[in-house]
Every structure is written in C-alpha cells, then in structure tokens.
Motif scaffolding. Sequence first.
Motif, PDB file in Angstrom:
ATOM      1  N   ALA A  67      -6.981 -19.290  -0.357  1.00  0.00           N
ATOM      2  CA  ALA A  67      -8.174 -19.774  -1.055  1.00  0.00           C
ATOM      3  C   ALA A  67      -9.275 -20.136  -0.067  1.00  0.00           C
ATOM      4  O   ALA A  67     -10.456 -19.817  -0.280  1.00  0.00           O
ATOM      5  N   MET A  68      -8.910 -20.808   1.026  1.00  0.00           N
ATOM      6  CA  MET A  68      -9.911 -21.173   2.030  1.00  0.00           C
ATOM      7  C   MET A  68     -10.476 -19.943   2.726  1.00  0.00           C
ATOM      8  O   MET A  68     -11.696 -19.839   2.945  1.00  0.00           O
ATOM      9  N   GLU A  69      -9.615 -18.993   3.080  1.00  0.00           N
ATOM     10  CA  GLU A  69     -10.090 -17.783   3.742  1.00  0.00           C
ATOM     11  C   GLU A  69     -10.997 -16.965   2.820  1.00  0.00           C
ATOM     12  O   GLU A  69     -12.000 -16.393   3.271  1.00  0.00           O
ATOM     13  N   PHE A  87      -0.445 -10.646  14.855  1.00  0.00           N
ATOM     14  CA  PHE A  87      -1.763 -10.871  14.268  1.00  0.00           C
ATOM     15  C   PHE A  87      -2.028  -9.885  13.135  1.00  0.00           C
ATOM     16  O   PHE A  87      -2.486 -10.263  12.045  1.00  0.00           O
ATOM     17  N   ILE A  88      -1.726  -8.610  13.363  1.00  0.00           N
ATOM     18  CA  ILE A  88      -1.942  -7.603  12.324  1.00  0.00           C
ATOM     19  C   ILE A  88      -1.098  -7.910  11.094  1.00  0.00           C
ATOM     20  O   ILE A  88      -1.554  -7.776   9.951  1.00  0.00           O
ATOM     21  N   ALA A  89       0.138  -8.352  11.317  1.00  0.00           N
ATOM     22  CA  ALA A  89       1.002  -8.702  10.185  1.00  0.00           C
ATOM     23  C   ALA A  89       0.412  -9.864   9.390  1.00  0.00           C
ATOM     24  O   ALA A  89       0.481  -9.888   8.158  1.00  0.00           O
ATOM     25  N   TYR A  97      -2.276 -11.695   4.480  1.00  0.00           N
ATOM     26  CA  TYR A  97      -3.420 -12.313   3.792  1.00  0.00           C
ATOM     27  C   TYR A  97      -4.050 -11.348   2.799  1.00  0.00           C
ATOM     28  O   TYR A  97      -4.320 -11.696   1.646  1.00  0.00           O
ATOM     29  N   ARG A  98      -4.252 -10.108   3.200  1.00  0.00           N
ATOM     30  CA  ARG A  98      -4.969  -9.152   2.355  1.00  0.00           C
ATOM     31  C   ARG A  98      -4.168  -8.732   1.133  1.00  0.00           C
ATOM     32  O   ARG A  98      -4.743  -8.290   0.133  1.00  0.00           O
ATOM     33  N   ARG A  99      -2.850  -8.851   1.183  1.00  0.00           N
ATOM     34  CA  ARG A  99      -2.064  -8.458   0.011  1.00  0.00           C
ATOM     35  C   ARG A  99      -1.543  -9.654  -0.779  1.00  0.00           C
ATOM     36  O   ARG A  99      -0.786  -9.500  -1.728  1.00  0.00           O
ATOM     37  N   MET A 124      -4.269  -3.415  -0.902  1.00  0.00           N
ATOM     38  CA  MET A 124      -5.330  -4.292  -0.435  1.00  0.00           C
ATOM     39  C   MET A 124      -5.945  -5.034  -1.627  1.00  0.00           C
ATOM     40  O   MET A 124      -6.491  -4.404  -2.529  1.00  0.00           O
ATOM     41  N   LEU A 125      -5.877  -6.335  -1.610  1.00  0.00           N
ATOM     42  CA  LEU A 125      -6.390  -7.132  -2.712  1.00  0.00           C
ATOM     43  C   LEU A 125      -7.655  -7.899  -2.357  1.00  0.00           C
ATOM     44  O   LEU A 125      -8.245  -8.528  -3.213  1.00  0.00           O
ATOM     45  N   ARG A 126      -8.048  -7.854  -1.086  1.00  0.00           N
ATOM     46  CA  ARG A 126      -9.266  -8.569  -0.680  1.00  0.00           C
ATOM     47  C   ARG A 126      -9.845  -7.900   0.564  1.00  0.00           C
ATOM     48  O   ARG A 126      -9.157  -7.159   1.264  1.00  0.00           O
ATOM     49  N   ARG A 127     -11.130  -8.183   0.825  1.00  0.00           N
ATOM     50  CA  ARG A 127     -11.855  -7.475   1.886  1.00  0.00           C
ATOM     51  C   ARG A 127     -11.806  -8.182   3.233  1.00  0.00           C
ATOM     52  O   ARG A 127     -12.074  -7.581   4.252  1.00  0.00           O
TER      53      ARG A 127
END
Length: 399
Positions: A289-291, A73-75, A80-82, A21-24
């Motif tokens: 970047a936008m997210e 959706f989960i994928a 996005y998170r990684r 996980m690289l982002r929240r």
Amino acid sequence: MGTISQPPPRPTSRPDAPGPMLRRGPRPLAMHLLCAPTSPPSAGSSTASNDASPGWNPGSATPPLPPGIDPAFIAGVAAYRRHPYRRADPGPTPVLWSCGEMRVLDYGRPGDRPVLFVPSLINRGYILDLMPGRSMLRHLAAQGLRPLLLEWGWPGEDERALDVGGYVQARLEPALADIAGQCGQAVTLAGYCMGGLLALAAAQRRPDLVRALALLATPWDFGAASPEALRALSRLLAPHAAMMALTGTLPVDALQTAFAAVDPASIIRKFRDFGAMPQDDPRTALYVAMEDWLSDGVPLAAPVAVECVRDWYGANLPMQGAWQVGGTPIHPRRLSLPTLVAVPARDRIVPPGSALPLAGLIPGATLLQVAGGHVGMVAGPRAEGLLWAPLTAWLQRHA
C-alpha cells in the motif's frame, strides 16, 4: 472459422518470475535497476545459465537474469509487482469545497472541531487514509474531531501557472475562508511535509481563520539537507527544461528519480527484505500500500518546481528570513497561535535538522520528536502510538 491459439502460460519456477504484473512500480524502476548492487553468479543460481541466453526459448523457460544482477532485489521487485493487494474503494467522501482539480474531503461530522490537513503538492493526500486500520484521518474522526483532507489533484491549466505563493493565495486561503464560514469557527491547520510550509504561510497571513497549527515533518532549514539530496536537486531542472516548457509541469518520474538518488541503497535493501518475507504475511499488504502510494505521485507545476529548487534548496530563503508569499515575509517568529512541531527522527526526506528549527522559532511551540520515518510516522505499523495518539491529544486541547 479457425481458432486462435493461445500462447503457453509463462512458467513461474523462479522466485523472481514477474507475472502476472499487477502494478507499474516501483518508480523509477530503470534507476533502481541501474543502482542495484551486482554480484557474480554462483553455481546453481538463476544467473548460472546466462551463457545460454541467446538460445532462450520463451515458450519453454523463464528468461535468465543478466550477468551480475542481484537476484534478491529482482525477486523483491517481482513479489511487489504481483502482490494481490488493491486499495479498497472507501466509498464516497463528502466534498466540502472544490476549485479546479482541488477538493477538500470531509472525514468527520458537522459540529466537531475542524482540522484541515494540507499535504505536499507532490504526493497524494490519501497516505493519511491509506487502508483499513491504517487511516490517521478516520482515527481522529473517531476521537470527536472533524478531519478535512485537501487533495490538490492533477495540476490543470490554472494550477500550472501558480508558484508556491499562488497556491497559498489562490487555493489554500480561499478554501480556509470558506470552510471557516461553513463551520462557523476558525480552523486548525495541519501541514504534512511541503504542505506544512503552505499551512504556515496561510496561518501567518490569515490569523483570523486559524485556531492552531500542526506541522508534521515540515522542512524549514534547507541547508540541513544531505549533500546527496542537494546534488540531486541541483541537477533536477535542466534536463527537463523542454518538458516543463511544453507541459508547464515537472514530470512525476523526474521527482521520483531525485528522491531515489538521495539514498538508492536503502531502496535496494527495502525490496530485498520484502522479497524475503512470506508473501501471505499480513505486513506485506501495508508495505505494498505504501509503495503504491509512492508510485502514485502527480507532476509539479513548473513555477513551483523552480521555486523549490532555486529559492528553497538553492538559496535557503525560508531559513534566511527572505521567503515571501504575496509580498508578506513569512517569519515563524510572528506566529502567535498554539503550534505543534512533529519531527521524525529517521526521516530521509526531511532530515531532523531541517524541521527542528521551527520548534525554536515559533513562540511557545510544542516539539514532538517521533521515533519513526517520514511515511511510517503517519501510516506505518507503529503510527498510532508514535503520532496519532499524541496528535489527537494535542488537537483536543487546542483545536
């Protein structure tokens, strides 16, 4: 001394495996999961082994999805998170003026024509300087203008006591006066979203300091909001009354939840599409970047939150001609300076019907209709042609 054994690495055989996980974000994730469309598990899918969930061994297998959760959706969320993108440190930007948590950043050169960008109080202003090649401010600076970015910052003790008019009177107008003095000339104001309302009020109250006005996706007729938006905002304050009394702010996630509730299906589609993209596609970095920017909001001072919900979306005071700042009724018809009104056609945050009236109310205003969305207009892959170029040309004529 003994050695500490390390847990086995988590397997990543499933496309929706989240680690590392690289982002929240995306925020509010719990709401997105609740709103995700469900579908029955199919044979051979990642949900087909859900009956074995109670016996899942964390050291030997990736946990199965709950029954019915949309794996696409989960994928997408997991991708996005990684994603490895991280916003690069752009280096120090000169601070032209500051007060409390607020700063005015200077992206141009002394002597060039100053344009002060006023973003919303909710989101950070760096959407206008998002990443290399996607920076409207650096584009304008390269064209001989002097872009200045007002970053409101996290509301401190003083800011938490301000309503919208307080932000105009105690923050924006003093900044405007100081900058005009430093530059030796009146300043062009460019307001984005909610920041456009503050810029419009300051321009009417201090015409001696403002040379021209650009309003980008700025709401005015709040009655044009969708029924979903009005319902979500009408329910925004009551559940957070205790938190607002305790902290003096409306929490970030409360705001994100209200925005997400306007069109949750679009968010689900967005992450499904992202998960289907090759993750080495250069476009994914812009998406991330936008997210990341969307998840990096700030809380809203409680008096501002109450005014926005009660007076703007509830009573529609601006369109009714009853909105005041410091005792001054704010009427667009009283403006007598060059004004550009940019209205994105696919805006879900500020519907075109909310922003368009300003073009008719402000005498001599130039209307720029943009074939884009609220964020895509300023930072999307087509932003340079859709907004940056016509905005640059207009500013060079009028700044």
